[in-house]
Design a protein around this motif. Structure first.
Motif, PDB file in Angstrom:
ATOM      1  N   THR A 333      -8.602 -12.034   8.192  1.00  0.00           N
ATOM      2  CA  THR A 333      -8.422 -10.953   7.231  1.00  0.00           C
ATOM      3  C   THR A 333      -9.642 -10.057   7.305  1.00  0.00           C
ATOM      4  O   THR A 333     -10.774 -10.535   7.194  1.00  0.00           O
ATOM      5  CB  THR A 333      -8.259 -11.508   5.806  1.00  0.00           C
ATOM      6  N   ARG A 336     -10.968  -7.467   2.048  1.00  0.00           N
ATOM      7  CA  ARG A 336     -10.484  -8.103   0.833  1.00  0.00           C
ATOM      8  C   ARG A 336      -9.693  -7.072   0.024  1.00  0.00           C
ATOM      9  O   ARG A 336      -8.658  -7.371  -0.535  1.00  0.00           O
ATOM     10  CB  ARG A 336     -11.652  -8.643   0.019  1.00  0.00           C
ATOM     11  N   TYR A 337     -10.213  -5.840   0.009  1.00  0.00           N
ATOM     12  CA  TYR A 337      -9.469  -4.722  -0.578  1.00  0.00           C
ATOM     13  C   TYR A 337     -10.103  -3.415  -0.115  1.00  0.00           C
ATOM     14  O   TYR A 337     -11.259  -3.368   0.333  1.00  0.00           O
ATOM     15  CB  TYR A 337      -9.448  -4.792  -2.111  1.00  0.00           C
ATOM     16  N   ASN A 370      -2.123   4.852  -1.441  1.00  0.00           N
ATOM     17  CA  ASN A 370      -2.666   3.955  -2.458  1.00  0.00           C
ATOM     18  C   ASN A 370      -1.690   3.781  -3.617  1.00  0.00           C
ATOM     19  O   ASN A 370      -0.773   4.570  -3.801  1.00  0.00           O
ATOM     20  CB  ASN A 370      -3.999   4.506  -2.979  1.00  0.00           C
ATOM     21  N   TYR A 379      -5.704   0.911  -5.312  1.00  0.00           N
ATOM     22  CA  TYR A 379      -5.952   0.191  -4.066  1.00  0.00           C
ATOM     23  C   TYR A 379      -5.047   0.693  -2.947  1.00  0.00           C
ATOM     24  O   TYR A 379      -3.927   1.175  -3.188  1.00  0.00           O
ATOM     25  CB  TYR A 379      -5.705  -1.308  -4.257  1.00  0.00           C
ATOM     26  N   ARG A 380      -5.515   0.534  -1.712  1.00  0.00           N
ATOM     27  CA  ARG A 380      -4.707   0.876  -0.547  1.00  0.00           C
ATOM     28  C   ARG A 380      -3.468  -0.017  -0.524  1.00  0.00           C
ATOM     29  O   ARG A 380      -3.549  -1.228  -0.789  1.00  0.00           O
ATOM     30  CB  ARG A 380      -5.514   0.688   0.738  1.00  0.00           C
ATOM     31  N   LYS A 381      -2.336   0.561  -0.165  1.00  0.00           N
ATOM     32  CA  LYS A 381      -1.099  -0.191  -0.101  1.00  0.00           C
ATOM     33  C   LYS A 381      -1.160  -1.250   0.997  1.00  0.00           C
ATOM     34  O   LYS A 381      -1.746  -1.027   2.057  1.00  0.00           O
ATOM     35  CB  LYS A 381       0.080   0.748   0.155  1.00  0.00           C
ATOM     36  N   SER A 382      -0.570  -2.374   0.726  1.00  0.00           N
ATOM     37  CA  SER A 382      -0.561  -3.479   1.669  1.00  0.00           C
ATOM     38  C   SER A 382       0.130  -3.073   2.968  1.00  0.00           C
ATOM     39  O   SER A 382       1.164  -2.403   2.958  1.00  0.00           O
ATOM     40  CB  SER A 382       0.162  -4.688   1.057  1.00  0.00           C
ATOM     41  N   GLY A 383      -0.450  -3.456   4.083  1.00  0.00           N
ATOM     42  CA  GLY A 383       0.149  -3.198   5.382  1.00  0.00           C
ATOM     43  C   GLY A 383      -0.336  -1.944   6.079  1.00  0.00           C
ATOM     44  O   GLY A 383      -0.114  -1.781   7.286  1.00  0.00           O
ATOM     45  N   ALA A 386      -3.355  -1.952   9.295  1.00  0.00           N
ATOM     46  CA  ALA A 386      -3.542  -3.382   9.553  1.00  0.00           C
ATOM     47  C   ALA A 386      -4.463  -3.561  10.752  1.00  0.00           C
ATOM     48  O   ALA A 386      -4.375  -2.832  11.741  1.00  0.00           O
ATOM     49  CB  ALA A 386      -2.197  -4.047   9.832  1.00  0.00           C
TER      50      ALA A 386
END
Length: 509
Positions: A333, A336-337, A370, A379-383, A386
């Protein structure tokens, strides 16, 4: 959205800000800007200065996502009050710069920069008085790289004092006006190298026609006192060029990256930058270069890889993990964010996003990338973005990473990934970028309307997923290596040669 390229180029007119890691804001001594009050620079009314001051403060609080990462809100507010009390009618742009620079510095974020106004820049070029010294900082000592104009030997002498101010006090004053991530000092020393000390002394401490210096003679080990006439900005640039031409000092490669095959099944892979724009200037593609380099490494049965990151100040987001993907076959990973301050900002009309079309584009980008979380943060959107996937054919040999004070931003992120997820050996000095990340990404350039000072406000915080960090520090190498002055002046690459010695040792085979 790519992380903004940060190519660290020592300039007369740029200044990164940061409070000294040794002092809290309450302990900071007032900047002695009185030396600049009697220049021919025009002054500003107290109302103009107050408005610029307030705009700077409110913009930092509104836009800088990592504002309180290292300095608490109470400390920051205390510093604001202390600096505000220094405002008075008639101050010129250079005096005002010295009042507000510590506010920018208090973010302890090297992407948050403050720049002189165009008016002050022109003054420094035409009328500025600079110490006729080009220096290098080694083992926290400052050595002179040039003799005096009249031929008096000074090269190799340690600088101990200037105009009745000892070098430790000078560094404390200067370190309190430009910065590094967190509490890191190595990048501060690197920033004072070569012309850096003369530039910052002229901006922060004083400009005198006649200067007195105290030095330590390396042969006699006795102190000497010398008088030096100040020189112009152009003369200082000429002096710097002469120092580089007459010595064999190690300099960064012109190309953004290069691969060298060496004896003992060893390869040296150097990355001066991760910025895609720099690769395009040389008709190179970063990812193609990395892929082809590792194909060549495999074809030549390389078992020892040295990666030189000493001059890498970061660049385009994603290039650091693309390189890392060739060095691990394990999932990992990266962040973390990733956090943004907001999707809109009230101070945009005073920035390089002043045009309504640019503001709409910025708001759209921040909204699409976000989302607001239940904790009230953006926060930044997941995915999105990447990191590159690890490779089955990742390099399996030993890796040695050379780092230093200029290893910064994406360069520092790559180093962190290597420390967290591999057994790479690090050589050099503490990395200049924060081990756990930084605040950078989209950067809004604020221009204060009266004084014309420009401040870069980063609005995206990148927080790496780390377990081995020390709060506020960079990556600490296993082997702390710096050249002696006599080695440095001859171009001896102490860090690289140390890596070669480790490789040639029987235990490495």
């Amino acid at each position: 959205m790519n992380k903004q390229s940060f190519t660290i180029i020592l300039s007369l007119f740029t200044l990164t800000g940061f409070l000294s890691g040794c002092e809290s804001p309450q302990q900071q001594r007032p900047v002695a800007f009185q030396a600049f009050e009697h220049t021919r620079l025009p002054g500003y009314s107290s109302q103009q200065l107050e408005k610029d001051f307030n705009l700077l403060v409110s913009s930092l609080k509104e836009g800088h996502t990592g504002l309180y990462a290292y300095t608490s809100q109470a400390q920051f507010d205390s510093l604001i009050n202390a600096r505000r009390q220094l405002l008075r009618d008639g101050l010129n742009g250079l005096a005002f710069y010295n009042i507000v620079a510590p506010l920018v510095a208090a973010t302890r974020e090297d992407h948050c920069d403050i720049h002189l106004s165009e008016e002050v820049k022109k003054y420094m070029v035409s009328d500025g008085l600079f110490l006729p010294l080009v220096v290098i900082n080694l083992q926290e000592k400052t050595y002179i790289l040039n003799d005096s104009a009249d031929g008096t030997p000074l090269k190799g002498f340690e600088l101990l004092a200037v105009n009745d101010l000892d070098i430790k006090a000078i560094k404390e004053r200067l370190f309190a006006s430009f910065g590094a991530d967190g509490y890191i000092l190595t990048s501060k020393y690197r920033y004072l190298d070569f012309r850096g000390l003369a530039h910052e002394y002229a901006k922060v401490i004083d400009q005198q026609k006649e200067n007195t210096i105290i030095v330590l003679n390396p042969v006699t080990q006795k102190k000497e006192t010398h008088k030096l006439h100040a020189i112009s900005a152009s003369a200082l640039a000429t002096l710097h060029s002469a120092v580089l031409k007459t010595n064999t000092i190690r300099q960064e490669t012109d190309r953004p990256a290069q691969l060298q095959l060496m004896p003992h099944n060893t390869a040296l892979l150097s990355f001066r930058t991760f910025a895609n724009s720099q690769y395009r200037k040389y008709q190179m593609d970063f990812r193609q270069f990395v892929d082809s380099s590792f194909r060549m490494i495999a074809a030549n049965n390389v078992s020892h890889l040295i990666i030189d990151m000493r001059d890498n100040g970061g660049g385009s987001e994603g290039n650091e993990d693309f390189l890392f993907s060739h060095l691990t076959d394990q999932p990992y990973t990266k962040y973390r964010y990733v956090q943004a301050a907001d999707t809109n900002f009230s101070f945009l009309p005073y920035t390089d996003y002043a045009a309504e079309a640019d503001q709409r584009e910025l708001r759209l980008e921040l909204t699409e990338e976000n989302e607001w979380a239940t904790d009230g943060k953006l926060y930044r959107k997941s995915g999105l973005y990447a990191p590159a996937a690890p490779r089955r054919d990742a390099f399996k040999g030993t890796v040695y990473v050379l780092i230093g004070g200029w290893t910064y931003s994406g360069g520092a992120e790559f180093a962190t990934l290597m420390r967290e997820h591999t057994s790479a050996v690090f050589i050099g000095e503490e990395g200049g970028g924060g081990y756990s990340g930084n605040t950078s990404g989209t950067i809004l350039e604020l221009t204060l309307p009266a004084t014309g000072l420009k401040i870069d406000i980063p609005i995206i915080r990148f927080f790496l997923d780390t377990k081995k960090d020390r709060f506020g520090r960079g990556l600490i190498p296993e082997y702390a290596i710096q050249p002696a002055f006599t080695e440095f002046i001859k171009g001896y690459d102490a860090e690289l040669e140390f890596a070669k010695k480790l490789i040639s040792a029987p235990s490495s085979h």
